[in-house]
Design a protein around this motif. Structure first.
Motif, PDB file in Angstrom:
ATOM      1  N   GLY A 139       0.791  -1.214   0.000  1.00 45.67           N
ATOM      2  CA  GLY A 139       0.000   0.000   0.000  1.00 45.67           C
ATOM      3  C   GLY A 139       0.822   1.262   0.000  1.00 45.67           C
ATOM      4  N   LEU A 140       0.136   2.369  -0.219  1.00 46.67           N
ATOM      5  CA  LEU A 140       0.741   3.702  -0.202  1.00 46.67           C
ATOM      6  C   LEU A 140      -0.098   4.585   0.714  1.00 46.67           C
ATOM      7  CD1 LEU A 140       1.641   4.345  -3.945  1.00 46.67           C
ATOM      8  CD2 LEU A 140       3.255   4.066  -2.062  1.00 46.67           C
ATOM      9  N   PRO A 141       0.024   4.386   1.993  1.00 43.92           N
ATOM     10  CA  PRO A 141      -0.758   5.215   2.909  1.00 43.92           C
ATOM     11  C   PRO A 141      -0.339   6.678   2.823  1.00 43.92           C
ATOM     12  CG  PRO A 141       0.506   3.542   4.105  1.00 43.92           C
ATOM     13  CD  PRO A 141       0.875   3.437   2.673  1.00 43.92           C
ATOM     14  N   ARG A 142      -1.245   7.547   3.166  1.00 45.62           N
ATOM     15  CA  ARG A 142      -0.948   8.976   3.090  1.00 45.62           C
ATOM     16  C   ARG A 142      -0.430   9.520   4.409  1.00 45.62           C
ATOM     17  NH1 ARG A 142      -4.497  11.540  -1.702  1.00 45.62           N
ATOM     18  NH2 ARG A 142      -4.444   9.692  -3.021  1.00 45.62           N
ATOM     19  N   ALA A 143      -0.435   8.700   5.419  1.00 42.90           N
ATOM     20  CA  ALA A 143       0.086   9.115   6.721  1.00 42.90           C
ATOM     21  C   ALA A 143       1.591   8.933   6.779  1.00 42.90           C
ATOM     22  CB  ALA A 143      -0.569   8.299   7.830  1.00 42.90           C
ATOM     23  N   PRO A 144       2.336   9.988   7.092  1.00 40.96           N
ATOM     24  CA  PRO A 144       3.797   9.867   7.163  1.00 40.96           C
ATOM     25  C   PRO A 144       4.269   8.789   8.133  1.00 40.96           C
ATOM     26  CG  PRO A 144       3.153  12.178   7.180  1.00 40.96           C
ATOM     27  CD  PRO A 144       1.892  11.388   7.295  1.00 40.96           C
ATOM     28  N   GLY A 145       3.528   8.571   9.194  1.00 37.93           N
ATOM     29  CA  GLY A 145       3.941   7.596  10.196  1.00 37.93           C
ATOM     30  C   GLY A 145       3.932   6.157   9.718  1.00 37.93           C
ATOM     31  N   ALA A 146       3.347   5.923   8.547  1.00 33.37           N
ATOM     32  CA  ALA A 146       3.276   4.563   8.012  1.00 33.37           C
ATOM     33  C   ALA A 146       4.539   4.153   7.277  1.00 33.37           C
ATOM     34  CB  ALA A 146       2.079   4.458   7.080  1.00 33.37           C
ATOM     35  N   TYR A 147       5.482   5.062   7.151  1.00 38.04           N
ATOM     36  CA  TYR A 147       6.714   4.792   6.415  1.00 38.04           C
ATOM     37  C   TYR A 147       7.879   4.591   7.374  1.00 38.04           C
ATOM     38  CZ  TYR A 147       4.034   5.913   2.327  1.00 38.04           C
ATOM     39  OH  TYR A 147       3.073   5.893   1.335  1.00 38.04           O
ATOM     40  N   ASP A 148       8.751   3.660   6.984  1.00 44.81           N
ATOM     41  CA  ASP A 148       9.826   3.258   7.878  1.00 44.81           C
ATOM     42  C   ASP A 148      11.114   4.047   7.685  1.00 44.81           C
ATOM     43  OD1 ASP A 148       8.578   0.148   6.866  1.00 44.81           O
ATOM     44  OD2 ASP A 148       8.275   0.978   8.870  1.00 44.81           O
ATOM     45  N   TYR A 149      11.376   4.466   6.483  1.00 41.35           N
ATOM     46  CA  TYR A 149      12.652   5.106   6.156  1.00 41.35           C
ATOM     47  C   TYR A 149      12.391   6.420   5.434  1.00 41.35           C
ATOM     48  CZ  TYR A 149      13.998   0.275   6.922  1.00 41.35           C
ATOM     49  OH  TYR A 149      14.162  -0.974   7.459  1.00 41.35           O
ATOM     50  N   TRP A 150      13.228   7.408   5.766  1.00 40.41           N
ATOM     51  CA  TRP A 150      13.062   8.747   5.214  1.00 40.41           C
ATOM     52  C   TRP A 150      14.406   9.302   4.753  1.00 40.41           C
ATOM     53  CZ3 TRP A 150       8.516  11.543   4.773  1.00 40.41           C
ATOM     54  CH2 TRP A 150       7.380  10.951   5.356  1.00 40.41           C
ATOM     55  N   GLY A 151      14.345  10.108   3.697  1.00 40.25           N
ATOM     56  CA  GLY A 151      15.500  10.882   3.310  1.00 40.25           C
ATOM     57  C   GLY A 151      15.567  12.180   4.086  1.00 40.25           C
ATOM     58  N   GLN A 152      16.582  12.953   3.800  1.00 43.02           N
ATOM     59  CA  GLN A 152      16.798  14.206   4.533  1.00 43.02           C
ATOM     60  C   GLN A 152      16.006  15.377   3.950  1.00 43.02           C
ATOM     61  OE1 GLN A 152      18.720  13.180   2.131  1.00 43.02           O
ATOM     62  NE2 GLN A 152      19.082  15.029   0.915  1.00 43.02           N
ATOM     63  N   GLY A 153      15.474  15.200   2.763  1.00 42.75           N
ATOM     64  CA  GLY A 153      14.681  16.243   2.130  1.00 42.75           C
ATOM     65  C   GLY A 153      15.481  17.117   1.181  1.00 42.75           C
ATOM     66  N   THR A 154      14.787  17.693   0.219  1.00 45.92           N
ATOM     67  CA  THR A 154      15.389  18.626  -0.715  1.00 45.92           C
ATOM     68  C   THR A 154      14.423  19.788  -0.921  1.00 45.92           C
ATOM     69  OG1 THR A 154      16.458  18.853  -2.892  1.00 45.92           O
ATOM     70  CG2 THR A 154      14.533  17.414  -2.783  1.00 45.92           C
ATOM     71  N   GLN A 155      14.954  20.995  -0.912  1.00 49.67           N
ATOM     72  CA  GLN A 155      14.118  22.192  -0.986  1.00 49.67           C
ATOM     73  C   GLN A 155      13.720  22.483  -2.428  1.00 49.67           C
ATOM     74  OE1 GLN A 155      13.044  24.479   1.580  1.00 49.67           O
ATOM     75  NE2 GLN A 155      11.801  25.256  -0.133  1.00 49.67           N
ATOM     76  N   VAL A 156      12.440  22.731  -2.609  1.00 47.25           N
ATOM     77  CA  VAL A 156      11.912  23.198  -3.891  1.00 47.25           C
ATOM     78  C   VAL A 156      11.254  24.549  -3.652  1.00 47.25           C
ATOM     79  CG1 VAL A 156      10.194  22.794  -5.691  1.00 47.25           C
ATOM     80  CG2 VAL A 156      11.564  20.883  -4.822  1.00 47.25           C
ATOM     81  N   THR A 157      11.705  25.543  -4.386  1.00 46.72           N
ATOM     82  CA  THR A 157      11.146  26.881  -4.273  1.00 46.72           C
ATOM     83  C   THR A 157      10.656  27.316  -5.645  1.00 46.72           C
ATOM     84  OG1 THR A 157      12.683  27.418  -2.478  1.00 46.72           O
ATOM     85  CG2 THR A 157      11.566  29.249  -3.570  1.00 46.72           C
ATOM     86  N   VAL A 158       9.377  27.680  -5.705  1.00 44.27           N
ATOM     87  CA  VAL A 158       8.774  28.118  -6.957  1.00 44.27           C
ATOM     88  C   VAL A 158       8.489  29.607  -6.845  1.00 44.27           C
ATOM     89  CG1 VAL A 158       6.928  27.762  -8.622  1.00 44.27           C
ATOM     90  CG2 VAL A 158       7.752  25.841  -7.236  1.00 44.27           C
ATOM     91  N   ALA A 159       9.135  30.366  -7.690  1.00 48.18           N
ATOM     92  CA  ALA A 159       8.981  31.819  -7.672  1.00 48.18           C
ATOM     93  C   ALA A 159       7.841  32.224  -8.599  1.00 48.18           C
ATOM     94  CB  ALA A 159      10.275  32.476  -8.112  1.00 48.18           C
ATOM     95  N   SER A 160       6.959  33.067  -8.061  1.00 41.24           N
ATOM     96  CA  SER A 160       5.807  33.490  -8.878  1.00 41.24           C
ATOM     97  C   SER A 160       6.126  34.751  -9.659  1.00 41.24           C
ATOM     98  CB  SER A 160       4.604  33.723  -7.977  1.00 41.24           C
ATOM     99  OG  SER A 160       4.914  34.659  -6.975  1.00 41.24           O
TER     100      SER A 160
END
Length: 123
Positions: A102-123
């Motif tokens: 499955g692909l639950p939408r709750a973050p707590g259902a996932y075991d492993y995470w990356g550190q994240g990458t910033q996305v900035t969209v300029a209007s």
């Protein structure tokens, strides 16, 4: 144990595109279901979309038709192609993996995470 590393974030003009990558290491990645999440300042982390081990995908309504997720098991990688970007897509984007079905939408259902990458969209 799986380690996840995101890349590909940056600054883009509204209407533009970016492709994020999630590279896994540590264990065979092909059997994992992978979700993409994002978190904007002051907001909770939200499900963007995901891809199952069989290659099927699921998306949040807010990105459906604009974002596409794919995977390359030979490279232990999952990709998030983001098109027609809007200012409200600005956030830190994370990939996350789970071994259960499955692909639950709750973050707590996932075991492993990356550190994240910033996305900035300029209007």
């Amino acid at each position: 144990q799986v380690q996840l590393v995101e890349s590909g974030g940056g600054l883009v003009q509204a209407g533009g595109s970016l492709r994020l990558s999630c590279k896994a290491s540590g264990r065979t990645f092909s059997g994992y279901n992978v979700g993409w999440f994002r978190q904007a300042p002051g907001k909770t982390r939200e499900f963007v979309g995901g891809i199952r081990s069989d290659g099927s995908t699921d998306y949040a309504d807010s990105v459906k038709g604009r974002f596409a997720i794919s995977r390359d098991n030979a490279r232990d990688s999952v990709y998030l192609q983001m098109n027609s970007l809007k200012s409200e897509d600005t956030a830190v984007y994370y990939c996350a993996a789970r071994t259960l079905t499955g692909l639950p939408r709750a973050p707590g259902a996932y075991d492993y995470w990356g550190q994240g990458t910033q996305v900035t969209v300029a209007s």
